[in-house]
Design an enzyme around this catalytic site. Structure first.
Site, mmCIF file in Angstrom:
data_model
loop_
_atom_site.group_PDB
_atom_site.id
_atom_site.type_symbol
_atom_site.label_atom_id
_atom_site.label_comp_id
_atom_site.label_asym_id
_atom_site.label_seq_id
_atom_site.Cartn_x
_atom_site.Cartn_y
_atom_site.Cartn_z
ATOM 1 N N ASP A 1 6.913 21.923 -37.106
ATOM 2 C CA ASP A 1 7.864 22.130 -38.189
ATOM 3 C C ASP A 1 7.246 21.594 -39.476
ATOM 4 O OD1 ASP A 1 10.357 22.584 -39.512
ATOM 5 O OD2 ASP A 1 10.736 20.433 -39.340
ATOM 6 N N CYS B 1 3.459 1.637 2.748
ATOM 7 C CA CYS B 1 4.729 0.926 2.530
ATOM 8 C C CYS B 1 5.676 1.797 1.713
ATOM 9 C CB CYS B 1 4.480 -0.391 1.808
ATOM 10 S SG CYS B 1 3.378 -1.535 2.652
ATOM 11 N N CYS C 1 0.843 -1.196 0.000
ATOM 12 C CA CYS C 1 0.000 0.000 0.000
ATOM 13 C C CYS C 1 0.878 1.246 0.000
ATOM 14 C CB CYS C 1 -0.945 0.012 1.198
ATOM 15 S SG CYS C 1 -0.110 0.189 2.793
#
Length: 729
Positions: A429, A18, A15
Site C-alpha cells: 500500500d 516424550c 526428547c
C-alpha cells in the site's frame, strides 16, 4: 459444541519421543487435540467445554509427566535460578568423578596396581546418583509401557556398570596389576575381564553436560517473552504524589515519568518534552523525540526530561501486553516439519532398542566375546539421538521469533514463519505504508516581493482554525516559523478552502480555479501535479501571492527497503487507492515498476488473486481498513506499525516500528529460520543414519558414542542460536 483452548506447562520431557507420548495420551480423550513443544515445554490443547483442565492435567500425569496451567504473565528467571544452579553443581561433581575414571581407562600408563578399584569407587556414585534422573524417568516410562531417550541412557549405563561389576568380582578383572588397553571400537577382541566404567561414567557426564547446555540454549532462544515482561515497572508515580502498583492504574489517571524511568502504561503526554528509547519494543536504536499530545507506549524508557502522562490503556489492553501475547502465541505453535519429526521420534526409540538387542544377539551368535557384544549393544543405545529430532524445529522457531521481536517484527506463529520465508512477491500500500500518511508542507512558491514567511503566516493563521489534514499541515509549518496572527471573520467553504481577515487584509487559501496566474505560481502548480502532490493557492486582497505544495512524505528508509527487497529477488507491486499521479511519483522515486492506482478494497484483493493464480507467493503490506481484504486474501499479511486494529487483526506479521525496512528484516529472518530448520532436521536424520550402523557393527566405543550423541544435540542448539545474531542482506 464450542471448542476451548488450554495451555499447559509440561515438565520432564527430554526428547521427541516424550512429545509424542504426551500428545497421544491427550489425544485419547474424546474431542481433544494437542500440540506439544519440546523447546518451550508447553502444550496447546483444543478440547470440548466438557473436558476440564483437571482432565487434561490428569492425562499428562498418566503419560508420566507433570503439568500445570500456563501462566499468562511470564516472569524472567532470576539470575541465580535454583534449578540451573543445581544442574550446574551436578555437572561439576560428575566431571570431578568422571575425569579420573576416563584417564585411568584410556591411558594404560596411568594404571597402577589397584587402579580398577579406585575406578569403581569413583564410578559408583556417577552410575547411581549421577544417573538417577535418567533412571527415574526411564522407570516412569516403563510403567506406561513407553521408551524415551532416558530409557536408552539408563539401559546403557546400567549395562556397562553391571558388566563392570561382574568382571571385577567374577570375571578376573579385580586381580592386582590388571591392565586394560583403550579401544576406539567396541573391543571385538576384548576379554571377559574388560571393564566399561569409562562408558558408564562418560555416558552420564556427556549426556548431563549436553542437557545442561541445551537448557541454557532454550532459555536464551526463548528470552523474548522474559525481556518483554521485564519492561513493565512495578510502581507508577501519580501526579498527586502517591506511588501505586502498575496494576492499579486506571485510564484517565495522570502519572509522572522521570528521566531514566520506564513508562508504566500506554498514554498521552500532557506536560513536558523528552526522548524515548523504544529499542526493546520496536528495535529502533535512536530515541524518538516527543512532547505534549504525543502518544507513548508502556515499556519505553524516558531518556530526557520529566513527563506527565495520561493513561489511556492498562493491563491486557496495552500495546506491550498485546505484543507479549503475540510472541507467546508464536512460541506455542508447532511447524508442520516438527509434527513429522515428533511422529518419527515416537517410534524411533523402540526401533533403537530393537537394533541394540539384534546387534547383541548377532555378536553373541557369531561367537564374539560377551563383553564385546554387550559393548556393541550399549554403543547403539547411547549413540542414537532423538533429542536432535525433537529440538530441530522448536529451537529455531524460538530463536526466530525472539530475533524478530527484538527488531520490532512480530510473527504470529510457525505457519506464518514458513510462509513468510517462501514469499516471492510483496504488494505494498502507499499511504501509511511507504509514506507516513501525514500531509506536510513540501514547498512554497511566491510572487516577487513576498517572502515565504510572509506567505505562511496569514495562511497558517487561517488554517489553524481548520480540521482538514491540509489545513493542519499548513498551520503546523507556519507555527514552526513563529507566532500566528489573529484572524477575524473566519469562514470555511467545503471543497473550496478557507477565508478571513488577517492583519487587515482579506486572505483566502483554497483550490486554483483556473484563472491566470503569475509564471512562478503556475509552474509550481504544474510541478505539483506531475509529482502527484496537492497544491493550494494563497490570495491576499484577491491577488494570487503564493502556491503551497503539500504531500505525503516517504517513510524513512523506504527507498533502501525497496532496493533491498529487489536484491533479495522479490517482486514489488504498488497498489493504492490514491490518484495515478501520486502513485506514479512514489513508484518512480522508489524504483517500483508495477503500480496500480485508484483501487477500491475489492480491487486490491483481485490483484492479489491474480498474482496467486500466476503461481506467485504473495505478501501484502498495509495499514488501513481498506487493506484488510487484501491482507486476508494474500498468502501472508503484514501490518505496519501504526496501522488500524482491523489491519493488524487480518495480518500474520505485525511491524512494531514505522521504519519499513522491518518488512525486509521480517522476510530475511524467516528465510534464515526456514533454512536453519532444514539444516537442523537434515543433520538430525543424517547423524542417526550415519552413526547407528557403525555402532551396531561394533566399530564405536560406547563412551565416544555418548559424546557424539551429546554433540549432535548441541550442534542443533548452536545452529539455532545463530538466528539471534542480527544480519542484513
Amino acid at each position: 459444541m464450542t471448542a476451548r483452548t488450554t495451555d499447559l506447562t509440561v515438565t520432564g520431557m527430554t526428547c521427541g519421543a516424550c512429545v509424542s507420548r504426551v500428545e497421544k495420551r491427550l489425544g485419547r480423550i474424546d474431542g481433544v487435540s494437542a500440540a506439544v513443544n519440546l523447546a518451550t515445554g508447553q502444550a496447546r490443547i483444543t478440547h470440548p467445554a466438557s473436558v476440564t483442565a483437571e482432565d487434561l492435567l490428569g492425562a499428562v500425569e498418566q503419560a508420566g509427566y507433570r503439568g500445570r496451567l500456563l501462566r499468562r504473565t511470564p516472569e524472567e528467571a532470576p539470575a541465580d535460578d535454583p534449578a540451573d544452579r543445581r544442574a550446574r553443581e551436578r555437572v561439576l561433581v560428575l566431571t570431578a568423578l568422571t575425569v579420573p575414571v576416563l584417564a585411568l581407562s584410556m591411558a594404560p600408563g596411568l594404571q597402577f596396581r589397584y587402579w580398577q578399584w579406585l575406578g569403581l569407587a569413583l564410578a559408583a556414585p556417577v552410575a547411581t546418583w549421577g544417573t538417577w534422573p535418567f533412571h527415574r524417568r526411564a522407570a516412569a516410562g516403563l510403567r506406561h509401557a513407553t521408551a524415551t531417550m532416558d530409557t536408552l541412557v539408563s539401559l546403557g549405563v546400567l549395562a556397562s556398570f553391571g558388566w563392570s561389576l561382574y568382571a571385577l568380582f567374577l570375571g578376573g578383572a579385580g586381580a592386582p596389576g590388571m591392565r586394560m588397553p583403550f579401544a576406539w571400537t567396541a573391543t571385538p577382541d576384548g576379554a571377559s575381564a574388560h571393564l566399561y566404567l569409562e562408558a558408564a561414567t562418560g555416558v552420564t557426564l556427556f549426556v548431563s553436560v549436553g542437557r545442561y547446555l541445551e537448557a541454557r540454549a532454550r532459555r536464551r532462544t526463548g528470552s523474548a517473552l522474559a525481556a518483554l515482561s521485564a519492561l513493565v515497572p512495578e510502581k507508577a508515580d501519580l501526579r498527586d504524589g502517591r506511588r501505586i502498583p502498575v496494576g492499579d492504574l486506571r485510564p484517565g489517571q495522570h502519572f509522572i515519568v522521570r528521566p531514566g524511568q520506564t513508562i508504566a502504561t500506554d498514554g498521552v503526554i500532557v506536560e513536558g518534552g523528552s526522548a524515548l528509547d523504544t529499542r526493546l519494543l520496536t528495535g529502533e536504536a535512536v530515541p524518538a523525540e516527543c512532547g505534549p499530545g504525543d502518544t507513548v507506549t508502556g515499556g519505553a524508557t524516558n531518556v530526557g526530561g520529566a513527563l506527565v502522562i495520561r493513561a489511556t490503556a492498562v493491563g491486557a489492553d496495552t500495546r506491550l501486553a498485546k505484543i507479549t501475547a503475540l510472541v507467546e502465541e508464536a512460541q506455542l505453535g508447532k511447524a508442520r516439519a516438527q509434527r513429522r519429526a515428533d511422529q518419527i521420534a515416537g517410534i524411533f526409540v523402540p526401533m533403537v532398542l530393537a537394533i541394540a538387542v539384534t546387534a547383541l544377539g548377532f555378536w553373541l551368535g557369531a561367537g564374539a566375546d560377551p563383553g564385546a557384544a554387550l559393548s556393541t549393544g550399549i554403543a547403539v543405545l547411547v549413540v542414537a539421538c532423538p533429542c536432535a529430532l525433537g529440538l530441530a524445529t522448536p529451537l529455531a522457531l524460538l530463536a526466530a521469533t525472539g530475533a524478530g521481536a527484538r527488531r520490532g517484527v512480530l510473527i504470529s506463529g510457525p505457519d506464518a514463519l514458513e510462509r513468510l520465508g517462501r514469499i516471492d512477491t510483496v504488494v505494498l500500500d502507499k499511504t501509511g505504508t511507504l509514506t507516513t500518511g501525514r500531509m506536510s508542507l513540501l514547498a512554497t512558491a511566491t510572487v516577487p516581493g513576498v517572502s515565504e514567511v510572509e506567505a505562511l503566516r496569514p495562511a497558517g493563521a487561517l488554517e489553524d482554525r481548520s480540521e482538514h489534514p491540509i489545513g493542519r499541515a499548513i498551520a503546523h509549518a507556519a507555527r514552526s516559523r513563529g507566532p500566528l496572527p489573529a484572524v477575524a471573520g473566519f469562514r470555511a467553504t467545503p471543497g473550496h478552502g478557507v477565508s478571513g481577515q488577517v492583519d487587515g487584509r482579506a486572505i483566502s487559501v483554497g483550490r486554483w480555479n483556473g484563472d491566470r496566474l503569475p509564471g512562478p505560481l503556475r509552474a509550481a502548480i504544474d510541478q505539483a501535479d506531475r509529482d502527484g502532490h496537492t497544491s493550494v493557492l494563497l490570495r491576499a486582497d484577491d491577488r494570487p501571492v503564493a502556491v503551497l505544495t503539500l504531500g505525503d512524505t516517504l517513510r524513512d528508509g523506504a527507498r533502501e527497503t525497496i532496493t533491498r527487497l529487489h536484491r533479495m529477488g522479490l517482486r514489488t507491486v504498488l497498489a493504492t487507492g490514491d490518484r495515478p499521479a501520486a502513485a506514479r511519483a512514489v513508484a518512480e522515486r522508489l524504483g517500483i515498476t508495477d503500480r496500480h492506482a485508484e483501487l477500491a478494497p475489492a480491487a486490491k484483493a483481485e490483484i492479489v488473486d491474480d498474482l496467486r493464480a500466476q503461481g506467485r507467493v504473495v505478501a501484502v503490506a498495509g495499514d488501513g481498513v481498506n487493506d484488510t481484504v487484501a491482507l486476508a486474501r494474500a498468502d501472508l499479511g503484514i501490518a505496519v506499525a501504526d496501522g488500524t486494529d482491523a489491519a493488524i487483526g487480518a495480518a500474520d506479521v505485525t511491524l512494531m516500528r514505522p521504519d519499513v525496512s522491518a518488512i525486509a528484516d521480517a522476510i530475511a529472518i524467516a528465510r534464515r529460520a526456514n533454512m536453519t530448520i532444514k539444516v537442523n532436521l537434515a543433520w538430525a536424520f543424517a547423524y542417526n543414519l550415519i552413526t547407528i550402523p557403525p555402532a551396531a557393527l561394533g566399530r564405536l566405543n560406547p563412551m565416544l558414542a555418548a559424546a557424539a550423541m551429546s554433540l549432535s544435540s548441541l550442534l542443533v542448539a548452536a545452529n539455532s542460536l545463530r538466528l539471534l545474531r542480527g544480519r542484513r542482506r
